[in-house]
Structures are given as C-alpha cells and as structure tokens.
Design an enzyme around this catalytic site. Sequence first.
Site, mmCIF file in Angstrom:
data_model
loop_
_atom_site.group_PDB
_atom_site.id
_atom_site.type_symbol
_atom_site.label_atom_id
_atom_site.label_comp_id
_atom_site.label_asym_id
_atom_site.label_seq_id
_atom_site.Cartn_x
_atom_site.Cartn_y
_atom_site.Cartn_z
ATOM 1 N N GLU A 67 56.673 -25.079 -52.753
ATOM 2 C CA GLU A 67 56.053 -26.550 -52.837
ATOM 3 C C GLU A 67 57.149 -27.453 -52.771
ATOM 4 O OE1 GLU A 67 53.466 -27.882 -55.897
ATOM 5 O OE2 GLU A 67 52.108 -26.398 -55.440
ATOM 6 N N GLU A 119 48.387 -20.465 -54.540
ATOM 7 C CA GLU A 119 48.039 -21.578 -55.389
ATOM 8 C C GLU A 119 46.107 -22.726 -55.306
ATOM 9 O OE1 GLU A 119 50.288 -24.158 -57.789
ATOM 10 O OE2 GLU A 119 52.472 -22.738 -57.718
#
Length: 502
Positions: A186, A300
């Site tokens: 991320e 995710e």
Amino acid sequence: MRLRFVNWAAAIALILSAFTVLPVRAQEQIEIDAHAQTTPFPHFWEEMFGSGRAILTLRESYRNDLRAVKEVTDFRYVRFHAIFHDEVGVYNEDERGNPVYNFAYIDEIYDGLLKNGIRPVVEISFMPKKLAFNPDALHAFWYKQNVSPPKSLERWDGLITHFAQHLIDRYGIDEVAQWYFEVWNEPNIDFWNGIPRQGSYFELYDHTARALKSVNQRLRVGGPATAAASWVDDFLKHVAENHVPIDFVTSHGYADDTVENLFGTNEDIPMNERVCRAIGKVRKQIQDSPLPKLPLFWTEWNVQGMKEARDTTFVGPAVANTVRQCDGLVDMMSFWTFSDVFEEGGPIPEPFGGEFGLRAKGGINKPSFYGFSLLHKLGDQRFANPSPNVLATKRNDGTLVIAVWNLVAPDETGSEKKVSLMFHGLPSNAAVSVSRVDDDHGNTLAAYKAMGSPRNPTLEQIQKLNAATQLPPPEQLHLEENRLDLTLQVNALVLVEAKLGK
C-alpha cells in the site's frame, strides 16, 4: 345491545382487514438443471490468505491456525508483511558500513510454511533501519515498521539479489519459481513516505523487479499492492513504457472502503458490492493497458467490519456473495486474514473483538471458519444462475453442490427466508445432504457468550467451544417431486449436495 354488536362487528372486520394486508415474504424458487452447460470455477477465493507479519509465523499459535485453515480450505499461498523488518534480522552493516546479511530467521519462516504445504507470496517490505533514508520514519502500527525509501538504491539492489539468491540456493529454482514476489504494501498511503509518493515507489519497483530478474528470469514479480484499487493504470503505463519486468498485478479493496476512495465518485454502492466493483475496475484497467493479459491478484480484502460483524455468521454469506460477483474477474483473492494471531494494534487482548481472522485468540474457530469450510466443498464447474443468493456448481464426479444464503448487512434488519430449489435432471426423490452455518450451527460467538465471554479462555474452554460448534454431519434428506424446501435464518449459509444417478 344493537350498538354494542355493531362495535364488535366493526372491530372484527378491522382485525380481518389488518391480517389481509400484512406483507407475506415471497418464497424464492431457484431452478437447478443438472445437465446445463457449465464454466470452469477455480476456487480463487481460497487459494491465498493474508496474515499479520513475518515474525509471527514462528509462533506455534500461528502455525496451529495455519494448519487448521489449511485442513478446511487447502489453501496454497500466504502473504504477510515485514520480511525485512529488523526483528527478522536480515540486514545490518559492519563497523565500516558494509552490508551484512543474515538469513537465519528467513529460513525458519519459509521452512515452516513449506513444511505445512504453504508457499509464500513474498511481500517485499519494510525498510531495515540501517538501510533507510530516514531511520525514524516509523509507522503507527504496534510493531513500528520503517516506511522510508532506501538511503541507497544500489544497496537495496544488493539486498534483493542476495535475498533471492539465498532462496534459490536453499529451496531450488523449481520451488522458488512457484512463489510470487510483491513489491511493498500500500505505497499510496502511509506505508510509504517516499517523495513524490508515486514516483518514488515506481523507482523502488523498477529496481526490485530488475534485481530479482537479474538473479533468475523465472522469479515472478508484481505490484503495485495499492490500497483502495489505486494507481494501477499509471503503474502499468509506467512499466510498459520503461520495459520494467512484471508478471502479475496486485491491489487491495475492502467492503467498507469508501466509494470515493475506491472509485473517486459519490455513487451509492452497497458495501456488499464494492470489492468486486473495484476488482472489475482494475481488471478493465489491465485490459485497456499495453499489458492486457496480466493476472490480477487481490492481495487484501474482507467483508465490512461494523458491529463486530467479522465475528458473526454474516461472514459466510458475505464471502459467498463476493465469490458469486467476482467469478471471472480475478485470478486469486487473499482474505485478510486467516488468523487473529495479529498485532497491528498490539497483542489481541481477548477473543471476539471484531478482528479479521477465521480463528480467534487461542485457536477458537469463528463462524467464518465454518463458512469457508462449506464453500470449500463447492465444485470446480459452475452453472449460470440468475439468483443473487446462490452458487450452483458441479464436481468432477457429477455431484451437484449448491450454496444458498440469506445475506443481511450488519446495519440492516432482516428476516427468515424460505427458498425452494427445483432440480432438473435428477430422480424426483433423489437423496440430498444439507449442511448449515447459522445461529444454531457453527455459531461460536454465541457459545462464547454463553460461556460468560472469558477474556482469557483456558485450553479446556477453547476445546469445549470448538467441540460444541463443530459442524455436525450433513442432514440426509430426499427431494419431493424434484423440490427441496429450505428455511434460512438471517445470515445463514446452506450447502446442498446431490449426486446424479439413482
């Protein structure tokens, strides 16, 4: 007397009128044709799971959970953060400032996974402090990972090449070529503080991908591992224009991510549709890019977590509904996480605090654990079906396997639902088996509350919880004139199995 009689009559008429206008929930009828055309249905939702960070894999509690989830899903890959965290001890420098590599814990981590039949998706993160441009760039998570770019890209390249070569030397290229190497986690949010954020991440990706391929071209590398389905179009344009190696695309998105973050709009998109809508967005970006055939891994995701929903029976039907929507759009999805051996906010203080995993603190099977166990039994061929509440599949041996559910969001109030499955191509009285996860089956949270919600349950209490909520053998029934009537509680997930033939 007459007046009194008239009043009673009016009252009775009013009561009857009220009964005639009460809404009656229509029974849903779902048609299942055993001989209809099917399409391949790989179990993309259970091939990979996420987990906390690398060092946790050395704990027996983690490995117990890994083995338990492996038993009911047969998952093949696990992804976790922070393989380069200082607690793993990979990178140091001597008194002259020369790099020193230590792979002792790396070996224990990957040996343990492979021994249990699991391969890693190697998330290449975070920055060793002695390699960091800013040693004080620590994330807010409890384990304080460093999110800085490297002080030297040359030394970063050296770490990557030594790491990759060590893995090949230890496990062999035929094994490591089956792993996946994902660059960072991320980087579009606070897990990366390079400036400019996107450009500096692209530079890190370029160096990492080229370093891996310099060791062996068979190593598979991808990114950008972004939160909320971001950056993929820019990333693919960058790697294509600069001829940077890439073997797969990754991104993330959760049901309770905002619509604005996922799509940049203010549309009214229900949470139960957001994950697959985001996956569809990214899939189209790949198809419209110069690299349209790249696989997509959603590394995710999870269902919405409001009102501690992730500890309840809601997860099973929510996952089933996501599988239904995402089929054909994604190659693998990594549910975050398989275990509550997890420390982003510090050690988990008690079971059932709304955490992400399928197993609560101490190895307690959650309702989500049982939900995944039912979905694992689905076949690998799927029948098209217009119902939003069903997955109709077939196994190689011809067994029909139908998942049907009654999904009610955590912030909504639902009711029991009656469903009729109408089978075609089976004997009219064919034997079927029925398994359930609902308030009365696999509902560990209710059993935990009935036990008094012990903050630190004993081993004996944990064993009792798992024994009490273990799913019973499937109920054995027969069709009645090709029909099976089911009553589904709120957030029930039901699995029906029917064999072809007599």
